[in-house]
Write a protein that holds these residues in place. Structure first.
Motif, PDB file in Angstrom:
ATOM      1  N   ARG A  32       0.931  -1.166  -0.112  1.00 38.96           N
ATOM      2  CA  ARG A  32       0.059  -0.119  -0.021  1.00 38.96           C
ATOM      3  C   ARG A  32       0.773   1.262   0.050  1.00 38.96           C
ATOM      4  O   ARG A  32       0.610   2.154  -0.690  1.00 38.96           O
ATOM      5  N   TRP A  33       1.977   1.238   0.673  1.00 38.89           N
ATOM      6  CA  TRP A  33       2.929   2.292   0.805  1.00 38.89           C
ATOM      7  C   TRP A  33       3.480   2.622  -0.393  1.00 38.89           C
ATOM      8  O   TRP A  33       3.683   3.757  -0.991  1.00 38.89           O
ATOM      9  N   GLY A  34       3.915   1.307  -1.158  1.00 36.39           N
ATOM     10  CA  GLY A  34       4.565   1.611  -2.502  1.00 36.39           C
ATOM     11  C   GLY A  34       3.486   2.208  -3.355  1.00 36.39           C
ATOM     12  O   GLY A  34       4.160   3.084  -4.287  1.00 36.39           O
ATOM     13  N   VAL A  35       2.229   1.651  -3.598  1.00 33.38           N
ATOM     14  CA  VAL A  35       1.329   2.230  -4.344  1.00 33.38           C
ATOM     15  C   VAL A  35       1.306   3.891  -4.234  1.00 33.38           C
ATOM     16  O   VAL A  35       1.316   4.492  -5.068  1.00 33.38           O
ATOM     17  N   ASN A  36       1.366   4.133  -3.112  1.00 37.33           N
ATOM     18  CA  ASN A  36       1.084   5.736  -2.683  1.00 37.33           C
ATOM     19  C   ASN A  36       2.192   6.208  -3.192  1.00 37.33           C
ATOM     20  O   ASN A  36       1.905   7.599  -3.707  1.00 37.33           O
ATOM     21  N   ILE A  37       3.414   5.878  -3.042  1.00 39.54           N
ATOM     22  CA  ILE A  37       4.614   6.621  -3.527  1.00 39.54           C
ATOM     23  C   ILE A  37       4.569   6.607  -4.728  1.00 39.54           C
ATOM     24  O   ILE A  37       4.975   7.663  -5.350  1.00 39.54           O
ATOM     25  N   ALA A  38       4.319   5.656  -5.601  1.00 39.70           N
ATOM     26  CA  ALA A  38       4.142   5.666  -6.910  1.00 39.70           C
ATOM     27  C   ALA A  38       3.199   6.608  -7.497  1.00 39.70           C
ATOM     28  O   ALA A  38       3.655   7.145  -8.528  1.00 39.70           O
ATOM     29  N   PHE A  39       2.055   6.627  -6.995  1.00 37.68           N
ATOM     30  CA  PHE A  39       1.127   7.703  -7.250  1.00 37.68           C
ATOM     31  C   PHE A  39       1.442   9.046  -7.192  1.00 37.68           C
ATOM     32  O   PHE A  39       1.596   9.674  -8.185  1.00 37.68           O
ATOM     33  N   LYS A  40       2.196   9.501  -5.994  1.00 39.18           N
ATOM     34  CA  LYS A  40       2.731  10.603  -5.764  1.00 39.18           C
ATOM     35  C   LYS A  40       3.862  10.900  -7.050  1.00 39.18           C
ATOM     36  O   LYS A  40       3.845  12.142  -7.442  1.00 39.18           O
ATOM     37  N   ASP A  63      -0.549  26.066  16.649  1.00 37.24           N
ATOM     38  CA  ASP A  63      -1.200  25.189  17.195  1.00 37.24           C
ATOM     39  C   ASP A  63      -2.152  24.619  16.312  1.00 37.24           C
ATOM     40  O   ASP A  63      -2.834  23.594  16.664  1.00 37.24           O
ATOM     41  N   LEU A  64      -2.304  25.062  15.101  1.00 38.89           N
ATOM     42  CA  LEU A  64      -3.276  24.152  14.145  1.00 38.89           C
ATOM     43  C   LEU A  64      -2.695  23.027  13.303  1.00 38.89           C
ATOM     44  O   LEU A  64      -1.460  22.909  13.354  1.00 38.89           O
ATOM     45  N   LYS A  65      -3.534  22.219  13.021  1.00 41.01           N
ATOM     46  CA  LYS A  65      -3.036  20.756  12.147  1.00 41.01           C
ATOM     47  C   LYS A  65      -2.523  21.105  10.943  1.00 41.01           C
ATOM     48  O   LYS A  65      -3.136  21.726  10.038  1.00 41.01           O
ATOM     49  N   GLU A  66      -1.349  20.468  10.628  1.00 41.75           N
ATOM     50  CA  GLU A  66      -0.699  20.506   9.282  1.00 41.75           C
ATOM     51  C   GLU A  66      -1.433  19.276   8.543  1.00 41.75           C
ATOM     52  O   GLU A  66      -1.815  18.293   9.080  1.00 41.75           O
ATOM     53  N   SER A  67      -1.196  19.317   7.300  1.00 46.22           N
ATOM     54  CA  SER A  67      -1.784  18.236   6.574  1.00 46.22           C
ATOM     55  C   SER A  67      -0.929  18.009   5.325  1.00 46.22           C
ATOM     56  O   SER A  67      -0.057  19.082   4.848  1.00 46.22           O
ATOM     57  N   SER A  68      -0.786  16.685   4.921  1.00 47.16           N
ATOM     58  CA  SER A  68       0.035  16.259   3.787  1.00 47.16           C
ATOM     59  C   SER A  68      -0.881  15.524   2.722  1.00 47.16           C
ATOM     60  O   SER A  68      -1.388  14.575   2.983  1.00 47.16           O
ATOM     61  N   LEU A  69      -0.863  16.111   1.507  1.00 51.11           N
ATOM     62  CA  LEU A  69      -1.531  15.727   0.452  1.00 51.11           C
ATOM     63  C   LEU A  69      -0.708  14.749  -0.532  1.00 51.11           C
ATOM     64  O   LEU A  69       0.446  15.059  -0.741  1.00 51.11           O
ATOM     65  N   ASP A  70      -1.510  13.967  -1.239  1.00 49.05           N
ATOM     66  CA  ASP A  70      -0.566  13.366  -2.164  1.00 49.05           C
ATOM     67  C   ASP A  70      -0.413  14.199  -3.375  1.00 49.05           C
ATOM     68  O   ASP A  70       1.002  14.132  -3.786  1.00 49.05           O
ATOM     69  N   VAL A  71      -1.148  14.866  -4.010  1.00 52.09           N
ATOM     70  CA  VAL A  71      -0.803  15.829  -5.083  1.00 52.09           C
ATOM     71  C   VAL A  71      -1.677  17.189  -4.950  1.00 52.09           C
ATOM     72  O   VAL A  71      -2.781  17.047  -4.684  1.00 52.09           O
ATOM     73  N   ARG A  72      -0.971  18.141  -5.138  1.00 48.30           N
ATOM     74  CA  ARG A  72      -1.764  19.392  -4.978  1.00 48.30           C
ATOM     75  C   ARG A  72      -1.293  20.396  -6.039  1.00 48.30           C
ATOM     76  O   ARG A  72       0.049  20.674  -6.154  1.00 48.30           O
ATOM     77  N   ALA A  73      -2.200  20.934  -6.974  1.00 47.99           N
ATOM     78  CA  ALA A  73      -1.664  21.729  -8.163  1.00 47.99           C
ATOM     79  C   ALA A  73      -2.590  23.097  -8.263  1.00 47.99           C
ATOM     80  O   ALA A  73      -3.708  22.945  -8.053  1.00 47.99           O
ATOM     81  N   VAL A  74      -2.211  24.168  -9.099  1.00 45.59           N
ATOM     82  CA  VAL A  74      -3.020  25.274  -9.340  1.00 45.59           C
ATOM     83  C   VAL A  74      -3.035  25.402 -10.805  1.00 45.59           C
ATOM     84  O   VAL A  74      -1.712  25.499 -11.309  1.00 45.59           O
ATOM     85  N   ASP A  75      -4.139  25.685 -11.722  1.00 46.75           N
ATOM     86  CA  ASP A  75      -4.056  26.025 -12.935  1.00 46.75           C
ATOM     87  C   ASP A  75      -3.837  27.621 -12.998  1.00 46.75           C
ATOM     88  O   ASP A  75      -3.939  28.446 -12.049  1.00 46.75           O
ATOM     89  N   LYS A  76      -3.965  28.029 -14.286  1.00 49.57           N
ATOM     90  CA  LYS A  76      -3.570  29.535 -14.722  1.00 49.57           C
ATOM     91  C   LYS A  76      -4.856  30.301 -14.158  1.00 49.57           C
ATOM     92  O   LYS A  76      -4.693  31.404 -13.978  1.00 49.57           O
ATOM     93  N   ARG A  77      -5.851  29.641 -13.811  1.00 46.34           N
ATOM     94  CA  ARG A  77      -7.163  30.352 -13.696  1.00 46.34           C
ATOM     95  C   ARG A  77      -7.097  30.921 -12.030  1.00 46.34           C
ATOM     96  O   ARG A  77      -7.983  31.323 -11.462  1.00 46.34           O
ATOM     97  N   GLY A  78      -6.248  29.901 -11.342  1.00 39.32           N
ATOM     98  CA  GLY A  78      -6.134  29.945  -9.985  1.00 39.32           C
ATOM     99  C   GLY A  78      -7.131  28.713  -9.198  1.00 39.32           C
ATOM    100  O   GLY A  78      -7.259  28.553  -8.068  1.00 39.32           O
ATOM    101  N   VAL A  79      -7.560  27.807 -10.001  1.00 38.26           N
ATOM    102  CA  VAL A  79      -8.470  26.728  -9.626  1.00 38.26           C
ATOM    103  C   VAL A  79      -7.196  25.600  -8.756  1.00 38.26           C
ATOM    104  O   VAL A  79      -6.307  25.355  -9.654  1.00 38.26           O
ATOM    105  N   THR A  80      -7.459  25.338  -7.571  1.00 37.95           N
ATOM    106  CA  THR A  80      -6.673  24.470  -7.045  1.00 37.95           C
ATOM    107  C   THR A  80      -7.202  22.975  -7.161  1.00 37.95           C
ATOM    108  O   THR A  80      -8.579  22.805  -6.787  1.00 37.95           O
ATOM    109  N   PHE A  81      -6.316  21.934  -7.257  1.00 38.05           N
ATOM    110  CA  PHE A  81      -6.573  20.547  -7.581  1.00 38.05           C
ATOM    111  C   PHE A  81      -5.835  19.717  -6.425  1.00 38.05           C
ATOM    112  O   PHE A  81      -4.922  19.930  -6.354  1.00 38.05           O
ATOM    113  N   ILE A  82      -6.728  19.051  -5.811  1.00 35.15           N
ATOM    114  CA  ILE A  82      -6.254  18.026  -4.679  1.00 35.15           C
ATOM    115  C   ILE A  82      -6.431  16.907  -5.192  1.00 35.15           C
ATOM    116  O   ILE A  82      -7.796  16.568  -5.375  1.00 35.15           O
ATOM    117  N   VAL A  83      -5.452  16.009  -5.454  1.00 39.11           N
ATOM    118  CA  VAL A  83      -5.730  14.294  -5.964  1.00 39.11           C
ATOM    119  C   VAL A  83      -5.242  13.777  -4.755  1.00 39.11           C
ATOM    120  O   VAL A  83      -3.968  13.606  -4.430  1.00 39.11           O
TER     121      VAL A  83
END
Length: 129
Positions: free
Chosen positions: A8-16, A60-80
């Motif tokens: 499972r860990w390997g699949v996640n790393i490959a995806f990223k 004191d706030l929670k941080e998060s780690s996403l698999d993929v985060r991107a933004v296009d030229k319109r400013g739309v953010t994509f989280i995958v």
């Protein structure tokens, strides 16, 4: 034989590595355009792959780690996010990711119309919705 957790860990790393690779952005662009059926003026031509760590401004706030985060030229953010194992509170976790990406777009005294869309795409190895 590899353990299930290691696999499972390997699949996640490959995806990223595949979709979060700054040198091969066209793979992510093609994936997003296909999954979201984006065509014409809405089709993503270019995007910037962002740091997947969402570190809060307040210590004191929670941080998060996403698999993929991107933004296009319109400013739309994509989280995958890719998930091979059903875990408790997944919906809440993903809602938190989107809310954090959305709310971190503007600072104090900036108008709300400046907020851009945040689109979440979940790639799951199980039925969630």
């Amino acid at each position: 034989m590899l353990s299930r957790n290691f696999t499972r860990w390997g699949v996640n790393i490959a995806f990223k590595k595949i979709f979060g690779n700054k040198k091969k952005k066209e793979i992510l662009i093609s994936f997003l355009n296909a999954v979201l059926d984006l065509k014409g003026v809405k089709e993503i031509q270019t995007l910037e792959i962002l740091n997947p760590y969402q570190i809060p401004h307040v210590v004191d706030l929670k941080e998060s780690s996403l698999d993929v985060r991107a933004v296009d030229k319109r400013g739309v953010t994509f989280i995958v996010e890719m998930q091979v194992e059903r875990k408790p509170f997944l919906r809440q976790r993903f809602t938190f990711y989107v809310a954090k990406a959305y709310s971190s777009q503007i600072e104090k005294a900036v108008d709300y119309p400046k907020l851009n869309k945040v689109i979440f795409i979940g790639v799951f190895d199980f039925k969630e919705f």
